[in-house]
Design an enzyme around this catalytic site. Structure first.
Site, PDB file in Angstrom:
ATOM      1  N   HIS A   1     112.271 -18.189  39.973  1.00 19.07           N
ATOM      2  CA  HIS A   1     112.884 -17.225  39.045  1.00 19.07           C
ATOM      3  C   HIS A   1     114.284 -17.680  38.684  1.00 19.07           C
ATOM      4  O   HIS A   1     114.841 -18.602  39.301  1.00 19.07           O
ATOM      5  CB  HIS A   1     112.959 -15.833  39.687  1.00 19.07           C
ATOM      6  CG  HIS A   1     113.864 -15.762  40.880  1.00 19.07           C
ATOM      7  ND1 HIS A   1     113.533 -16.274  42.107  1.00 19.07           N
ATOM      8  CD2 HIS A   1     115.113 -15.251  41.015  1.00 19.07           C
ATOM      9  CE1 HIS A   1     114.509 -16.073  42.961  1.00 19.07           C
ATOM     10  NE2 HIS A   1     115.490 -15.460  42.320  1.00 19.07           N
TER      11      HIS A   1
ATOM     12  N   ASP B   1     117.976 -15.524  38.130  1.00 16.88           N
ATOM     13  CA  ASP B   1     118.475 -14.172  38.364  1.00 16.88           C
ATOM     14  C   ASP B   1     118.866 -13.476  37.067  1.00 16.88           C
ATOM     15  O   ASP B   1     119.524 -14.065  36.206  1.00 16.88           O
ATOM     16  CB  ASP B   1     119.715 -14.216  39.271  1.00 16.88           C
ATOM     17  CG  ASP B   1     119.400 -14.791  40.637  1.00 16.88           C
ATOM     18  OD1 ASP B   1     118.250 -14.666  41.093  1.00 16.88           O
ATOM     19  OD2 ASP B   1     120.316 -15.380  41.248  1.00 16.88           O
TER      20      ASP B   1
ATOM     21  N   HIS C   1     115.312 -20.969  40.696  1.00 15.41           N
ATOM     22  CA  HIS C   1     115.352 -21.229  42.145  1.00 15.41           C
ATOM     23  C   HIS C   1     114.243 -20.459  42.855  1.00 15.41           C
ATOM     24  O   HIS C   1     113.640 -19.533  42.302  1.00 15.41           O
ATOM     25  CB  HIS C   1     116.732 -20.926  42.745  1.00 15.41           C
ATOM     26  CG  HIS C   1     117.205 -19.528  42.552  1.00 15.41           C
ATOM     27  ND1 HIS C   1     117.772 -19.071  41.383  1.00 15.41           N
ATOM     28  CD2 HIS C   1     117.209 -18.464  43.403  1.00 15.41           C
ATOM     29  CE1 HIS C   1     118.096 -17.799  41.509  1.00 15.41           C
ATOM     30  NE2 HIS C   1     117.759 -17.398  42.727  1.00 15.41           N
TER      31      HIS C   1
ATOM     32  N   ARG D   1     125.290 -12.737  48.872  1.00 18.02           N
ATOM     33  CA  ARG D   1     125.247 -13.220  47.480  1.00 18.02           C
ATOM     34  C   ARG D   1     126.169 -12.403  46.591  1.00 18.02           C
ATOM     35  O   ARG D   1     126.121 -11.171  46.607  1.00 18.02           O
ATOM     36  CB  ARG D   1     123.816 -13.141  46.937  1.00 18.02           C
ATOM     37  CG  ARG D   1     123.641 -13.936  45.660  1.00 18.02           C
ATOM     38  CD  ARG D   1     122.224 -13.855  45.145  1.00 18.02           C
ATOM     39  NE  ARG D   1     122.136 -12.870  44.090  1.00 18.02           N
ATOM     40  CZ  ARG D   1     121.031 -12.628  43.377  1.00 18.02           C
ATOM     41  NH1 ARG D   1     119.921 -13.298  43.632  1.00 18.02           N
ATOM     42  NH2 ARG D   1     121.036 -11.728  42.435  1.00 18.02           N
TER      43      ARG D   1
END
Ligand code: SIN
Length: 275
Positions: free
Chosen positions: A95, A97, A250, A265
């Site tokens: 995917h 983000d 990623h 994150r």
């Protein structure tokens, strides 16, 4: 700052710099490296949650993720956590983000906090290299196309995560998302052409149904994942990875069952995308 390629067409490892102190020309050099190579992994970092937030603010701004648990003391930080007794991990499929936002996040800064004894690497694929390798016929077919992206099938109360042992930890399941982007974008800073559809969030081409779109989408998804445009980030204590969501996909590998993995994150604000 010294860079070593992770793979010929994707990613670099960076040594000789402490992110907590980087600003001015050093920060500009980091930005250019990430825009070009898609992902950079910085080793041996002394990077507290306060450093993480301050660095993201120096970069340009923070997009708070709507779904992941947030760190109790630092709500700017999303916690990407898998406990030893959980089977599902966050981000364990290819995917990019936030492509479901009309102004998608520029990228993410991921800090290793707890690592399994082995495994838990993150794979990246470079979408500039993927676009370059398409045949001229395929490039002509997708020129000018736009695609619709959403996360509703992933995060909604009856979505993919709700059916797993990760579902109860997520937030924002009532949110509705949807965005339209060109299938081929130009990187806002380098001008490089990038393939901007992704396996997790791209549903259909504008003007076509999901069923009509699937054959071409699947052809593009397969083209995006050739071995020679991928690289692997192997985490170690003190590692921080920063990636560009426009330039890369990623996939967090879920190969460490029975062990904990916890990453912090911060998602960096981006800009509108254009062909
Ligand atoms: C993600 O942001 O998708 C998670 C990446 C990772 O945990 O390696």
């Amino acid at each position: 700052m010294h860079t070593t390629p992770l793979a010929p067409k994707c990613g670099v490892e960076v040594t000789g710099i402490q992110l907590a102190e980087a600003q001015g020309d050093a920060l500009d050099a980091i930005r250019q490296t990430i825009y070009q190579h898609g992902v950079a992994v910085f080793r041996d970092q002394d990077f507290s949650p306060e450093d993480h937030i301050a660095f993201a603010k120096r970069w340009g701004g923070i997009d708070i993720n709507n779904y992941f648990p947030l760190e109790d003391e630092y709500p700017e930080i999303a916690v990407v956590r898998k406990k030893p007794d959980q089977e599902t991990n966050i981000g364990g499929a290819w995917h990019t983000d936030h492509s479901y936002d009309q102004i998608p996040a520029m990228g993410s800064i991921l800090v290793a906090r707890t690592l399994p004894p082995q495994g838990g690497d993150t794979l990246f694929a470079h979408m500039g290299a993927a676009y370059d390798a398409l045949s001229d016929e395929l490039k002509a077919e997708i020129a000018g196309l736009e695609a619709f992206h959403t996360a509703d099938h992933v995060y909604s109360p009856d979505g993919a995560y709700a059916k797993t042992d990760m579902g109860s930890e997520l937030r924002g399941q009532e949110l509705k998302t949807g965005a339209t982007h060109p299938v081929v974008i130009r990187h806002p800073h380098t001008g490089r052409k990038l393939l901007y559809v992704n396996y997790a969030f791209t549903i259909n081409f504008v003007g076509k149904t999901r069923e009509e779109s699937l054959p071409l989408l699947q052809q593009l998804f397969a083209a995006a994942l050739t071995d020679d445009n991928q690289c692997r980030v192997e985490w170690a204590p003190g590692s921080v990875a920063i990636w560009d969501n426009r330039t890369t996909w990623h996939n967090a590998l879920n190969d460490y069952h029975g062990h904990a993995r916890e990453m912090h994150r911060i998602t960096l604000s981006g800009e509108a995308l254009a062909a």
